[in-house]
Design an enzyme around this catalytic site. Structure first.
Site, short mmCIF file in Angstrom:
data_model
loop_
_atom_site.label_atom_id
_atom_site.label_comp_id
_atom_site.label_asym_id
_atom_site.label_seq_id
_atom_site.Cartn_x
_atom_site.Cartn_y
_atom_site.Cartn_z
N ASP A 139 0.86 -1.18 0.00
CA ASP A 139 0.00 0.00 0.00
C ASP A 139 0.89 1.23 0.00
O ASP A 139 1.47 1.59 1.03
CB ASP A 139 -0.91 0.01 1.24
CG ASP A 139 -1.99 -1.06 1.17
OD1 ASP A 139 -1.79 -2.08 0.47
OD2 ASP A 139 -3.04 -0.89 1.81
N LYS A 202 -6.87 3.26 -3.53
CA LYS A 202 -7.31 3.27 -2.13
C LYS A 202 -7.49 4.72 -1.71
O LYS A 202 -6.72 5.59 -2.10
CB LYS A 202 -6.23 2.56 -1.31
CG LYS A 202 -6.39 2.61 0.20
CD LYS A 202 -5.31 1.74 0.88
CE LYS A 202 -5.27 2.01 2.37
NZ LYS A 202 -4.18 1.25 3.05
N LYS A 238 -10.27 0.17 -2.69
CA LYS A 238 -10.21 0.00 -1.24
C LYS A 238 -10.49 1.31 -0.53
O LYS A 238 -9.62 2.17 -0.46
CB LYS A 238 -8.83 -0.54 -0.83
CG LYS A 238 -8.66 -0.68 0.68
CD LYS A 238 -7.30 -1.28 1.05
CE LYS A 238 -7.06 -1.23 2.55
NZ LYS A 238 -5.70 -1.67 2.92
#
Lengths: 302, 509
Positions: A139, A202, A238
């Site tokens: 991430d 995300k 996400k």
């Protein structure tokens, strides 16, 4: 992917915030009952990136987190495990060991999370280290300062460089939408990330408020849909941070279902970055299965 | 993805199987197969609908003089919902006499403040009985509960609240001009928004000191009769509001009654023209709110995903039974393909079915007659060479249901572009320049409502001023508010309803 399909990122795609909010509010009116509710609760549980990202994280804490991830609620062993645990790079090896022989993935934040205020070389090393420790997913954060300066090629190149060192690991690109502020910026950052090779986009680090919101998520889902229509490549989504209640999780799933369709309703393509959501989902699942609410004391806090 | 899963992953999740592959060949989005919403019907057990309804005249429910009754059908299952009285000239005469007496004796005599108190009371009781009214509206007319619950009933209450506020302030609405009431108002309302149109008609009439004889449409009389109960429960003086039910002939009895001072009609342009002829030379005041063929203009700089939502709200709201529906989409050539693709995707997610289900987006077509008329237009469109696309949604076996439909490859000369269909049917034309869009938008006998979609403020004003419509929405569609006047140009009507403007038709100086 040929160069000709890459957009001119200096062009802004108009987004009407009022319209986005109205769409979200209409989707929130979907009434999810009975079997469809139970199905969605279990689905949401299986999509969680169970997360601990604190300065005080220790091996012990991560191991507890992992056992909760594997078996969220012992009295119901048939419940799905969560999708992944999300930790700092120096905890990857611990998590990896704790989750051996399970389907639960290990995600690691990297690239000088959460601010991203570091040189590219340091970010690349950070990423390489997490991957070498065994992270299945990375991430990363984008450089919001450069983005707001209009330095879009910088963002693109940085993401592409990180993607390259990720190797087999999936790359999730955190836009930190709370710092981008406008929905048009969110759309632009989503496009840059996808064209630069993101496997997931995300919303947030969870360190900035506001974190994930439904309007932001809808705009990102629409960006994913347009990207898919154009290139044929699926990208995952996400939302992370601030999603604490099962009811909100169901609302997010409705957003996904009615924007991207069933193919994205899987932990392969949609994740919740959350920690306290797990227990609320469990409470609601128990309520659906048994008809009564169980006390919060019966659910572990890991 | 990783090398950790040396063992086969334990499939405890039971989701996402079969695992979707990426990419798939035709890049299609699948909105159905994996997670279906379970039925979520609104509970209607507590709603009582009588087997038989009578006229509401002079404060009480009275049987029709001739004793004839008609039937109201639930269009979602084609079953008879209830019987209601068929009004004849005798019934209309009784109602007008009651209204006249109430006008002379009480309603025109009491102060505006007193009138306001009654109207506020009506508004509050509508709110108290909101759920019952919404469910009744849905059962009687086929509209989805989501709309009757969130739009029709709250807006109806809002209209009463708004005009209640004007009742004692008329001198301020028309400073220095001494507004006076006009007498007995004959009001005829359509079946597409029964309780809401009732509110649009009755609230300003009462606020200005007039009494009314109102006829609801023959396919949707029940909420008007429930409103009659509300008038009775509110202690409204007898005869101030009279409800006479029946079909077109009953309506013409109201229009032609010599002691009616004003006619307010909402409905089709054909009937509007007949009414206008009938009242010519009689001195009756008149407002008409008639048909439309609203152009919804989307420029290439518009926020496309929100425009798609606006297009859906413009044409599929209330099954397209909306006089101001955006039934003609005008889209700039360069974005037409992308926009239509997005629209088709969006249409796939529209749920057509049981109007009482909270997830239903598009309910039942209001009546058999209207259903046949829409199907006829679908045939006409195909025969005119247009390309028809319908969403693949399932529809119930019984009841009158129509899939959301769009026609591409149409021209301005086609009947489906020229004529009001009054169903979930959209025609899509393209244009190249703002001038061409304006010309196409105006090239129709109607002029009720339009939409303009662009990110550019100056374009909104330029195009908005050039399009001849009573209402122009910008970057939105089908938004209503009691404070905003509503009405048409050309064959879409005469006069305005709503807002300060909505007081004019009910006063004289």
């Amino acid at each position: 992917m040929s160069v000709s399909v890459i957009q001119d990122f200096n062009q802004t795609i108009p987004i009407d915030q009022v319209g986005v909010e109205e769409r979200v509010s209409r989707l929130n009116k979907r009434s999810i009952k009975k079997e469809s509710k139970l199905q969605a609760l279990k689905l949401a549980l299986s999509m969680i990136d169970h997360t601990t990202l604190e300065g005080k994280d220790s091996k012990g804490k991560v191991i507890q987190l992992c056992s909760k991830a594997k078996m969220p609620y012992a009295p119901m062993p048939d419940l799905p495990s969560v999708a992944a645990v999300c930790v700092y790079p120096n905890m990857v090896a611990t998590a990896k060991k704790a989750l051996r022989d399970t389907a639960v993935k290990v995600a690691s934040v990297a690239t000088a999370f959460p601010s991203g205020m570091a040189q590219l070389g340091i970010k690349l090393d950070d990423t390489r280290y997490a991957v070498s420790e065994g992270a299945d997913e990375i991430d990363m954060v984008i450089s919001r300062g450069e983005f707001l300066k209009g330095n879009y090629t910088f963002i693109f190149d940085e993401i592409a460089a990180i993607k390259e060192v990720c190797g087999e690991a999936h790359l999730k690109v955190i836009l930190e939408t709370g710092e981008l502020e406008t929905l048009e910026n969110v759309r632009k950052a989503s496009d840059i990330a996808m064209y630069a090779g993101a496997d997931f986009i995300k919303t947030s680090t969870g360190k900035i408020s506001p974190a994930a919101t439904q309007p932001v998520t809808l705009v990102m889902l629409e960006a994913i849909r347009d990207f898919y229509r154009k290139t044929g490549t699926m990208v995952g989504m996400k939302p992370a941070g601030g999603i604490r209640k099962a009811k909100e999780a169901l609302q997010y799933l409705v957003l996904v279902r009615e924007t991207l369709g069933s193919a994205w309703l899987s932990p392969d393509w949609f994740r919740f970055g959350a920690s306290s959501l797990t227990n609320d989902l469990l409470m609601q699942i128990v309520k659906q299965e048994t008809g009564v609410y169980q006390s919060i004391n019966y659910f572990s806090n890991d | 993805m990783s090398d950790i899963n040396t063992k086969e992953p334990i499939d405890k999740a039971n989701n996402g199987s079969p695992k979707p592959t990426s990419p798939n060949a035709d890049r299609k989005l699948d909105f159905a197969s994996f997670w279906e919403y379970s039925p979520a019907p609104e509970n209607s057990d507590h709603v009582e609908i009588d087997e038989r309804y009578n006229h509401f005249i002079n404060g009480e429910f009275v049987e029709p003089v001739k004793g004839r009754y008609m039937k109201s059908i639930n269009p979602a299952n084609e079953e008879v919902l209830c019987e209601f009285a068929e009004g004849t000239s005798e019934d209309v005469d009784r109602a007008v006499k009651a209204a006249r007496k109430a006008y002379e004796k009480t309603w025109s005599k009491i102060s505006g403040k007193e009138r306001g108190k009654y109207i506020f009371r009506l508004a509050r009781i509508i709110q108290e009985r909101a759920r019952e009214l919404a469910i009744t509206e849905t059962i009687d007319g086929g509209k989805p509960i989501r709309e009757s619950r969130d739009v029709d009933v709250p807006l109806a209450a809002a209209h009463f609240f708004y005009y209640a506020g004007w009742a004692d302030k008329l001198n301020y609405a028309f400073p220095g001009r001494k507004p006076k009431s006009i007498g007995v108002c004959g009001q005829i309302i359509p079946w597409n928004f029964p309780i809401l149109m009732l509110a649009w008609k009755i609230a300003p009439a009462l606020a200005t000191g007039n009494t009314v004889v109102l006829k609801p449409a023959e396919s949707t009389p029940v909420t008007a009769l429930k409103f009659a109960e509300i008038c009775r429960d509110a202690g409204l003086p007898a005869g101030v509001v009279n409800i006479v039910t029946g079909a077109g002939t009953t309506g013409s009895e109201i229009v032609n009654h010599p002691d009616v001072n004003k006619i307010a009609f909402t409905g089709s342009t054909i009937v509007g023209k007949i009414i206008q002829k009938s009242v010519a030379g009689t001195g009756k005041k008149i407002t008409l709110e008639l048909g439309g063929k609203g152009p919804n203009i989307v420029f290439e700089d518009a926020p496309l995903d929100q425009a798609v939502e606006g297009i859906v709200n413009a044409i599929f709201f209330n099954q397209g039974h909306v006089c101001c529906a955006g039934s003609r989409l005008l889209v700039q050539e360069g974005i037409a393909d992308r926009l239509i693709q997005k629209l088709k995707d969006r249409m796939e997610t529209l749920i057509v079915g049981d109007p009482l289900d909270k997830n239903t987006d598009i309910g039942a077509i209001n009546s058999k007659a209207q259903y046949d008329r829409i199907l006829e237009y679908l045939d006409i469109g195909v025969n005119e060479g247009a390309e028809m696309y319908q969403s693949s949604c399932s529809i119930p076996d019984n009841g009158y249901f129509c899939r959301p439909t769009i026609f591409t490859n149409v021209s301005q000369s086609n009947r489906i572009v020229q004529e009001e269909i009054f169903g979930p049917v959209l025609t899509i034309q393209t244009f190249r320049t703002p001038e061409e869009a304006i010309e196409k938008a105006n090239n129709t006998p109607y002029g009720l409502a339009s939409g303009v979609w662009t990110d550019k403020g100056s374009k909104i004003f330029k195009v908005g001023q050039a399009v001849r419509s009573g209402v122009i929405w910008s970057n939105t569609y089908n938004k209503f508010d009691p404070t905003s006047p509503f009405g048409g140009y050309k064959e879409s009507g005469i006069g305005r309803e709503g807002g300060l403007h909505g007081l004019y038709p009910y006063i004289k100086f």
